[in-house]
Every structure is written in structure tokens, then in C-alpha cells.
Scaffold this motif. Structure first.
Motif, PDB file in Angstrom:
ATOM      1  N   LEU A  25      -4.626  -9.704  17.807  1.00  0.00           N
ATOM      2  CA  LEU A  25      -4.055  -9.441  16.485  1.00  0.00           C
ATOM      3  C   LEU A  25      -3.746 -10.776  15.822  1.00  0.00           C
ATOM      4  N   ASP A  26      -3.926 -10.836  14.513  1.00  0.00           N
ATOM      5  CA  ASP A  26      -3.524 -12.053  13.820  1.00  0.00           C
ATOM      6  C   ASP A  26      -2.018 -11.995  13.561  1.00  0.00           C
ATOM      7  N   LYS A  28      -0.296 -11.361  11.071  1.00  0.00           N
ATOM      8  CA  LYS A  28       0.155 -10.264  10.203  1.00  0.00           C
ATOM      9  C   LYS A  28      -0.015  -8.892  10.858  1.00  0.00           C
ATOM     10  N   GLY A  29      -0.594  -8.865  12.066  1.00  0.00           N
ATOM     11  CA  GLY A  29      -0.793  -7.599  12.753  1.00  0.00           C
ATOM     12  C   GLY A  29      -2.116  -6.933  12.424  1.00  0.00           C
ATOM     13  N   ARG A  30      -3.058  -7.715  11.894  1.00  0.00           N
ATOM     14  CA  ARG A  30      -4.373  -7.157  11.588  1.00  0.00           C
ATOM     15  C   ARG A  30      -5.254  -7.172  12.827  1.00  0.00           C
ATOM     16  N   CYS A  97      -4.959   3.944   7.889  1.00  0.00           N
ATOM     17  CA  CYS A  97      -5.348   2.534   7.837  1.00  0.00           C
ATOM     18  C   CYS A  97      -6.800   2.458   7.374  1.00  0.00           C
ATOM     19  N   ASP A 100     -10.435  -3.310   5.880  1.00  0.00           N
ATOM     20  CA  ASP A 100     -10.583  -4.258   4.780  1.00  0.00           C
ATOM     21  C   ASP A 100     -12.016  -4.800   4.783  1.00  0.00           C
ATOM     22  N   ARG A 104     -11.105  -5.109   9.340  1.00  0.00           N
ATOM     23  CA  ARG A 104      -9.837  -5.091  10.055  1.00  0.00           C
ATOM     24  C   ARG A 104      -8.947  -3.964   9.525  1.00  0.00           C
ATOM     25  N   LEU A 106      -4.610  -3.003   9.430  1.00  0.00           N
ATOM     26  CA  LEU A 106      -3.264  -3.513   9.657  1.00  0.00           C
ATOM     27  C   LEU A 106      -2.543  -2.492  10.530  1.00  0.00           C
ATOM     28  N   PRO A 108       0.643  -1.042  11.876  1.00  0.00           N
ATOM     29  CA  PRO A 108       2.035  -1.113  11.418  1.00  0.00           C
ATOM     30  C   PRO A 108       2.973  -1.738  12.461  1.00  0.00           C
ATOM     31  N   ARG A 112       3.379  -1.297  16.586  1.00  0.00           N
ATOM     32  CA  ARG A 112       3.178  -2.451  17.478  1.00  0.00           C
ATOM     33  C   ARG A 112       4.407  -2.663  18.352  1.00  0.00           C
TER      34      ARG A 112
END
Length: 162
Positions: A25-26, A28-30, A97, A100, A104, A106, A108, A112
């Protein structure tokens, strides 16, 4: 829709969520959805997923698969004693979700956090949906399943697989 797409695109069985892959995950949670899973979404479903909490992981369903599950919960699920707790738990985590442009979603923060999904994850295909696991939890679950493998012989035999 599945039958029509299958007829147009070839054997529908080639469009299932299979295999597993590890991802990060990045900040930001993506979460990057693997190309083979995105292909299933594009060919059979839409690029919107319904993600919810399950027993030890998150489950990601194409919208039409999720709607079928909801119908079962509304119909048959109401007949099961005490099933309201299960429905409450699963429905409380539902989040739509959409992929994008980079493929990817996101995940939530609440989901997580609940499953201690911090950075390293495993995506595991389950044919009509896929799971999102914390990598450490996945390793533990896989070990337990491997140790129980003989328990599956009767079921595999009844399906004609053994």
C-alpha cells in the motif's frame, strides 16, 4: 451480463479471479490491483468493487457479485437464527471503491486498521471475488490450511477431484 460477455469474449472461465500476488500500500492506503484482476473486471464486470470486512481479511467483490450476495442475505439469510449479527458485521464494512487511472483502489483507513493492514498485503483470487490480506496474517492462515490439508480429502473425493 456474464453469459453475454462470455459468449462474446470466449470461455467465461478464463475471466475469474485466480492466483495471488503481493503488493504494498502507498502512504495514502492505495492498493494496486493486479493486471489480471483488472482484466476480469473490464471484461466481465465494471471497474467498481465492493470491499468489506470478512473473517480474517477484506473481500473485494465486483458490484454484480456483491448484489447477488446481498440478495441471498435478504432472502435466505433472514431464515438463519442469529444471522443478524453476521449481516450487521459484513454490511457495516461495505465501501464502494472505483479503480483510478493507475488501476488502484483506496482501501478505507477503518478497514485497514481493523485488519492491521499497514503496508504489505497479499491479494488472493477466489474466482468470483478476491481477498485482501495483511501479509503476516496470510502467511499464518496458509500455514494452518496446509496443516489441515488431509481434512479436505473427503470433500475433494466427493467432487471427483481425488
Amino acid at each position: 451480463m456474464v453469459t453475454t460477455v462470455g459468449a462474446l469474449k470466449g470461455n467465461i472461465s478464463e475471466y475469474r479471479f485466480r492466483s495471488r500476488s503481493e503488493h504494498t500500500l502507498d502512504s495514502k492506503g492505495r492498493l494496486n490491483i493486479p493486471t489480471r484482476f483488472r482484466e476480469v473486471l473490464r471484461e466481465v464486470y465494471t471497474e467498481t468493487l465492493v470491499v468489506t470486512n470478512w473473517e480474517k481479511c477484506l473481500r473485494a467483490y465486483p458490484v454484480s457479485e456483491w448484489e447477488e450476495l446481498e440478495e441471498k442475505l435478504l432472502g435466505q439469510g433472514q431464515m438463519e437464527p442469529g444471522f443478524g449479527d453476521f449481516v450487521r458485521y459484513v454490511i457495516s464494512g461495505v465501501t464502494e471503491c472505483t479503480l483510478d487511472k493507475q488501476g488502484r483502489i483506496l482501501v478505507p483507513a477503518t478497514l485497514r486498521s481493523e485488519f492491521e493492514i499497514d503496508k504489505d498485503v497479499v491479494l488472493n483470487g477466489m474466482l468470483h471475488h478476491f481477498e485482501i490480506w495483511d501479509k503476516t496474517a496470510w502467511i499464518e492462515q496458509t500455514r494452518k490450511t496446509r496443516n489441515r490439508f488431509p481434512d479436505f480429502n473427503s470433500g475433494l473425493s466427493s467432487l471427483g477431484i481425488l
